[in-house]
Each structure stands twice: as C-alpha cells, then as structure tokens.
Design an enzyme around this catalytic site. Structure first.
Site, PDB file in Angstrom:
ATOM      1  CG  ASP A   1      -7.260   4.191   3.401  1.00 38.05           C
ATOM      2  OD1 ASP A   1      -8.281   4.177   3.833  1.00 38.05           O
ATOM      3  OD2 ASP A   1      -6.792   5.333   2.768  1.00 38.05           O
TER       4      ASP A   1
ATOM      5  N   GLY B   1     -12.687   3.449  -0.706  1.00 39.38           N
ATOM      6  CA  GLY B   1     -14.001   4.317  -0.448  1.00 39.38           C
ATOM      7  C   GLY B   1     -14.024   5.384  -1.433  1.00 39.38           C
TER       8      GLY B   1
ATOM      9  CE1 TYR C   1      -8.047  11.759  -3.112  1.00 33.81           C
ATOM     10  CE2 TYR C   1      -9.251  11.719  -1.027  1.00 33.81           C
ATOM     11  CZ  TYR C   1      -8.672  12.178  -2.093  1.00 33.81           C
ATOM     12  OH  TYR C   1      -8.474  13.720  -2.142  1.00 33.81           O
ATOM     13  CG  ASP C   2     -10.660   5.460  -7.315  1.00 31.89           C
ATOM     14  OD1 ASP C   2     -11.361   6.365  -6.924  1.00 31.89           O
ATOM     15  OD2 ASP C   2     -10.920   4.483  -8.075  1.00 31.89           O
TER      16      ASP C   2
ATOM     17  CG  ASP D   1      18.155  -8.108   0.940  1.00 31.07           C
ATOM     18  OD1 ASP D   1      18.102  -7.287   1.891  1.00 31.07           O
ATOM     19  OD2 ASP D   1      18.037  -9.388   0.936  1.00 31.07           O
TER      20      ASP D   1
ATOM     21  CG  ASP E   1      18.310  -8.253   5.764  1.00 36.33           C
ATOM     22  OD1 ASP E   1      18.395  -7.309   5.042  1.00 36.33           O
ATOM     23  OD2 ASP E   1      17.979  -9.404   5.827  1.00 36.33           O
ATOM     24  CB  ILE E   2      19.075  -2.247   6.765  1.00 35.49           C
ATOM     25  CG1 ILE E   2      19.741  -1.610   5.366  1.00 35.49           C
ATOM     26  CG2 ILE E   2      20.027  -1.920   7.705  1.00 35.49           C
ATOM     27  CD1 ILE E   2      20.504  -0.388   5.325  1.00 35.49           C
TER      28      ILE E   2
ATOM     29  CG  HIS F   1      -5.975  16.923  -1.308  1.00 33.29           C
ATOM     30  ND1 HIS F   1      -6.468  15.933  -1.675  1.00 33.29           N
ATOM     31  CD2 HIS F   1      -6.249  17.965  -2.171  1.00 33.29           C
ATOM     32  CE1 HIS F   1      -7.152  16.265  -2.976  1.00 33.29           C
ATOM     33  NE2 HIS F   1      -6.966  17.450  -3.077  1.00 33.29           N
TER      34      HIS F   1
HETATM   35 CU   LIG Z   1      -6.730  13.943  -0.912  1.00 36.93          CU
END
Ligand SMILES: [Cu+2]
Length: 722
Positions: free
Chosen positions: A354, A441, A443-444, A511, A652-653, A663
């Site tokens: 998305d 689309g 889904y929210d 950090d 520094d990761i 679902h």
């Molecule tokens: Cu779903």
C-alpha cells in the site's frame, strides 16, 4: 487493504478522488475535481524555513516542479511526478541542529523526485532554497532495475475511465443485466510472478476490476463483477488485455450499506469524549511539545506521518537542569503488505504494497473533528505533489490531541499495612496522540503515535473499513463441498470475504540517548536448582545476548522462549550502572507471513517472515520492499539488506517492526468491519533512574474531575481514611 478504488471527494481539496481505485463517484462527476486540482496553484512567494524536516510548502513544491521541468537532464515529455519527498538531511548535521536548539545552522534542503518520462523512471535530487523559493536540479539518474514508482492518483482515474469505452467490457456488463451507469472500476497492481524478460518487465501495467456501485449502496466493493479482468498499460493509457472468464451472480445490494439509515450522519452525541478547555500541548509549525516530550511531525506522500527527533527533557541526575535526551530519530510506516490467499485468476495477484504502490499519504483524507479526533484536537494540513508536480492540499490530514480522563491509571498503590490507616495514591493516565487515517481503497488504517508521561511511545494500528469480497454462486455454507477450499468466509449471499494478511512495517531509527546503540535480547531461561538447601527445584533467570550482526537481530516473536527485546546505549548508564535502553513490547498482532519462501509475493516482501529486524543506519534504506515497489521482484529491500549481516553492535541502528494480522473474515466484519487493533510499545528500560512520573520533570496531570461537586482535587492526592 486491497484494491483501491478511487474516488472520494473532498469538496475543497483537489485530491482527486481517490483510492486506489478510482471511482466511487461517477467518473463524469469527478472531472470538475480533477480540473480544480489541475488549476490549483500557489504563489511562489518567499518561504520561511521553519525546520529542516518540515514537509515542502506549496511554494517549495512549485519551485521543485519548475526546476525539474526546466532541467535539460530529462527532456522527454510528458513528464509525470510520482514522488516528491524530503531527501533526508545529513544525520549528524541535523542532530547538531537539534542539540543547539535550532540555532543558526543552515541545513541544506533537498527534494528527491521520482518522475516518469520517455518510458523510464527518473530520480532527481533538487536543491531547494527556502528563503527565495527557488530550486535547482543537482543530480539525475535513470532507474535501470526492476519495479516502478508509486501510482499517481491521476493515472488511476484515467485508467478507470477506460472500461465503459471498451466494447467487450460493455458486452460483459450487459450480459450480466447490469446498468453501465452503476459500474465503477478500481486499479489493482499486478505484482510480479516471475520472468525476467525486460520487455515484459518494462511494461507498467495494472489490472482493473469492476463493481456494481450505483445508488443502491455506498459499499463500493460489496458487489464485484467477478470473473472480469482488464489490463491497462499506464504509459500508453490503453486497455491491453481483457478476459471474461467466469460468471457469478452479482451480490445483491441489500444489507451492504454501512451508513446510518443509508446516509452519512454526524457522530452520535456523546460518542466522542470532550477535551477539557485548553490544551496541554504546544505546536510550533511542526514541532510538538507536551509534558517532557518534544518531537517533529512531518508528512510524506508515501509514508504518511513521520515522527522525528522525539526526545525527552529529563530533569533527573542533573540537579534540576533539564537535559534533552534523544529517543527516536525517525519513525514512520515503511510499508503495508496485504496479500490475499486465493490463487484464482482474478485473485492471485492481489498482494498489495500500500505505501509503495499507492502512497499512504496520498490516501489519507481529512479527519472528521469530533469523530476521528476528539474536540479540542489540533490539525495539521499536508501538501503533496500531484502528477503534474503542482501542490495539492490535504486539509486536516493529521490530528494531535491529549487523551485524558479516559479512566486509565498511570500508576497507583493502596497501602493497607498501617494500623488504622489506609493510604491510596492514584495517578490517572494522560497521553498525547498523533493520528492519521489512511483509507487505502476498501480498508481504513487508523495510525496512532501515542506519547506517554511514563516515557513510552505506544504505536497502534487499527484496521477497519470494508472487506474485499469475491462473487460466488453459493448462498449458504452447506452448499460448499467439504472438499472445496472457498478461500474465505461466506458473509452474505453470493459473497465470500477472502482470507488475507496485513503486515504494517515500521522503520524505527531509535537513538537511545545517542546514536551508538546495540540490540539486546533478554531471554527467560529455566534453571534447575540443584545443590542448594531449599526445596525449590527450578527458577527462571535472564540470558542476555547482544546482537553482533543483522542475522542475530532477526526475531520471530512467536518462536522460542519468551524474551525482552531492547535497544540500549552501551555508553550511557544509569546511576546504578545499567545501560540506558528502550524495550520494544508487542501489543498483539504478531503474525508473520506463512507463504512459501519461493512464492513470488513472499519474495517481494521477504522481510515479513520475521517481525523484528535491525539494520545499521543507511540513508537509502527507508522502504521495506525497496524504492520501486510496483512490480518489484524482491531484489531490493529490507530482506536483502538485513541479509548482508552487517555489524549492528554499538552502531547507529534502525529497528524494523512489523505488526501482523492473519485476517480470517467473520460475518460481523460485513458490511463494515469493527475496529481491530495491534501494535507495540517503545518503553524506557533503565533509561530513567526511577519511575519518570515521580521525577518532577513534568507536573502531575491536570485535574479532570471534581469530587462530590467540591473544589478540584489534585489528582495525585494522598487520600487517607479509616
Ligand atoms: Cu483484513
């Protein structure tokens, strides 16, 4: 999410309709909006650069567009803008800027532009002067690898306008007894299913699926014209493939609408909590200050909300002098991967990325005051570049509000051990929420960053919206032969809601008290108690492991012994000598992908097999499936990077965390799905010397209630009684 249809209108906001599939509103009705968008322009007046991380202003976007179009480096026309975003400033310079209280340092402001022209994807780096609103192209490259940039809203609308003029499609619609005026289509990326033939891979195509979405229901997706697929070449904007493979009854409209009495109404009175008068937070431009927290809220057309430079002003240990302690340099949603689990011809390719294919920021719509966010919330607008490069405004895209008086307890204790005394101390919880809603689309996604006075950052994804459903001949479960895998749940007559996953992957550049951090796994280990004088036979203790390389830091949260996962700063210790750290604590939704490793969607999103990964910071490693997600082949991205096994100890990761949901739809999810939430918490772990709520750095939460109509009682009161 699934397919995206498009449309949706914003009366004053020229965001073309939207959704991935364009079309919820009849296409002709959408034309005026498109024209408004095209005409909307902003005066390129002088711009004050408030903060180096601020999203581009309309004037800056206009200047960037002019610079790209004037550049001789890309002469081909037409040229379309697919991404315009802030090129991350040099990290040490930005940290220095933040540490010096935003002093006079000038941080160069540059835009990364991804454009299409002449059948190629172009990357341009554009230098932007915030003071004069001028811009110039400083570098250019052509992308030669696999994949394409994010789809523009405009080309999706253009694509969905094609089917009604395609005679075979008109015939298919007629054969099903459907009125063409009720038909709307949506754009679906095709993914990648093998084949390295460049002539095939160079075709930037999408599939269109169509729905009966007329006046009978607002549920765009509930009535698919199952079995009909169109293929559109986006660069030619022409239908290049058509198939009417199988015919199923179009599900009926009855019972599919999700609006109150069929009309959108205001939220029920009292449904949303009111905030008390006055806000406890301050917003200067995009900088938010609340309690001991300070952070920057940015916006990106691909990622949506971007939280940067989150730090805590800590009064402890410094004799009352407040010290700014960094926690999160940068946090954002890197990708949302949604693969469906039906191998049928009309479904196998529905494996959405998305953020990379559609753009989370592009599909975020104005929040509804009093419903999406409580009264008293503050709102931030967003601006992004349209396909023509011109700025497009998205009003009320992000809201910020305090959550208080919700009945939660930050900490408490009742002490009953004293003779004749009962001591109760209660501190109600208060937090600050930064929210965006992406309607990708059907889904929210409600995406929350919640900052707490305990020092925690709680990150929550709430899924709601409409299921993606498949037409079928079945009207009752008993008709489905036991030998047949329906690939979903029969949620209504002729309507199967198909199984799918949601994997929301966060890029978390922690950090902790500085950039040099390590990733630690504290594993609970059962130990036999032999040879001591007590009768106890076992206990558990902690086995501490520090990840040396990226491989060590790949974690399957559902496998092995329970463990605490931390990012620590080996160079910063508490008074007791413990390394300053933050834990990442899963809060539900820990599913990982279970697709076969050699399946094509899995290869494109291979990182979804492990919920936690750690990589060394690299400015170019932002997007989990790679920069070019549309039709990507898995040759770039987080799975590839973290497979390089680079050192992550005392470096520094960046922590990558994937919130995952398998679902299985149920009938209650239809026609609109009640919210399901998951997420994680970033919680201080030996970061403070004691409970930070008691450190005095921030005042107690303001009183929100009165007792028995009397004067306001201090919330952190000691109540003494018999
Ligand atoms: Cu779903």
């Amino acid at each position: 999410m699934d397919g995206r249809s498009a449309s949706s209108f914003h009366s004053f906001q020229p965001r073309l309709a939207t959704s991935r599939w364009p079309a919820r509103m009849p296409l002709l009705a959408m034309l005026p909006l498109i024209l408004v968008a095209a005409l909307l322009s902003f005066a390129a007046g002088p711009v004050a650069c408030a903060h180096p991380l601020d999203p581009f202003s309309p004037a800056e976007l206009t200047a960037i567009r002019a610079a790209v179009l004037a550049s001789p480096l890309v002469p081909a026309r037409p040229l379309t803008f697919h991404y315009v975003g802030l090129d991350d400033p040099d990290k040490p310079a930005l940290i220095s800027y933040a540490n010096n209280n935003n002093a006079s340092a000038i941080i160069p402001r540059r835009a990364l532009v991804i454009a299409r022209a002449g059948g190629e994807s172009h990357e341009l780096l554009v230098s932007v002067s915030g003071f004069s609103s001028s811009a110039s192209v400083i570098s250019h490259a052509v992308h030669r690898g696999a994949g394409f940039p994010t789809l523009t809203l405009e080309e999706q609308f253009a694509a969905v306008a094609l089917p009604p003029r395609h005679p075979p499609f008109v015939e298919s619609v007629r054969a099903r007894g459907v009125d063409m005026d009720d038909v709307l289509c949506a754009v679906f990326p095709v993914g990648w299913f093998g084949g390295d033939d460049p002539s095939v891979r160079q075709r930037r195509v999408v599939k269109l699926l169509c729905f009966v979405a007329g006046a009978d229901t607002a549920n765009f997706y509930a009535r698919p014209i199952e079995g009909v697929t169109l293929v559109v070449d986006l660069d030619r904007m022409a239908i290049v493939g058509y198939r009417d493979r199988v015919e199923y009854p179009v599900p009926k409209a009855e019972g599919t609408d999700y609006r109150w009495a069929g009309h959108v109404g205001p939220p029920a009175p009292g449904a949303v909590g009111q905030q008390p008068e006055g806000r406890g937070f301050r917003i200067d431009g995009h900088l938010v200050r609340w309690a001991d927290w300070e952070f920057h809220v940015g916006f990106d057309m691909r990622a949506g909300t971007v939280i940067s430079l989150a730090s805590i002003h800590d009064a402890a240990l410094q004799g009352g002098t407040r010290r700014r302690r960094p926690v999160l340099y940068r946090g954002f949603v890197s990708e949302v991967f949604v693969p469906y689990m039906d191998p049928a011809e009309e479904w196998y390719y529905r494996t959405f990325l998305d953020a990379g294919e559609y753009g989370l920021g592009l599909w975020a719509f104005p929040l509804q005051p009093g419903a999406d966010c409580p009264h008293g919330a503050a709102y931030l607008d967003g601006y992004y570049a349209g396909q023509d490069g011109m700025p497009v405004q998205n009003k009320n895209m992000i809201c910020v509000f305090e959550r208080r008086g919700a009945g939660d307890v930050a900490w408490r204790h009742t002490e009953a051990g004293f003779p004749n005394r009962l001591i109760t101390e209660v501190w109600p919880d208060v937090s600050l929420v930064v929210r965006m809603v992406v309607s990708a689309g059907n889904y929210d996604y409600i995406l929350d960053w919640e900052f707490k006075t305990s020092g925690s950052i709680k990150v929550t994804v709430s899924l709601t919206g409409l299921l993606e459903v498949k037409g079928t001949g079945y009207t009752h479960k008993d008709q489905i032969p036991p030998s047949e895998d329906a690939h979903g749940t029969l949620v209504a007559e002729n309507t199967i809601a198909v199984y799918h996953d949601h994997f929301v992957t966060y890029h978390l550049d922690l950090d902790v008290d500085g950039t040099r951090n390590s990733f630690v796994k504290n594993t609970i280990t059962t130990t036999k108690n032999n040879g001591t004088t007590t009768p106890r036979k076992s206990y558990w203790t902690v086995r501490r492991e520090v990840a040396e390389t990226e491989t060590d830091a790949q974690i399957d949260l559902n496998a092995g012994a329970p463990a605490d996962l931390l990012v620590v700063n080996p160079g910063k210790r508490t008074r007791m000598g413990n390394e300053a750290g933050y834990r990442v604590i899963p809060d539900g939704a820990t599913a990982a992908s279970v697709m076969a490793d050699d399946d094509f969607p899995q290869r494109r999103a291979s990182y979804c097999k492990k919920q936690v990964r750690v990589t060394p910071y690299n400015k170019s490693e932002k997007w989990a499936p790679g920069v070019y997600a549309d039709q990507s082949t898995g040759d770039d991205g987080l799975g590839v990077w973290s497979g390089r096994d680079r050192s992550v100890r005392d470096e520094d990761i960046v922590l990558w965390y994937t919130v995952g949901v398998h679902h299985i739809p149920y009938q209650e999810d239809f026609p609109v799905m009640p919210t399901v939430s998951g997420g994680f918490e970033l919680r201080p772990a030996n970061f403070f010397d004691r409970n930070p709520l008691l450190l005095g750095a921030s005042p107690p939460p303001a009183t929100t209630s009165r007792r028995r109509g009397q004067q306001a009682a201090p919330v952190n009161c000691s109540c003494t009684g018999g």
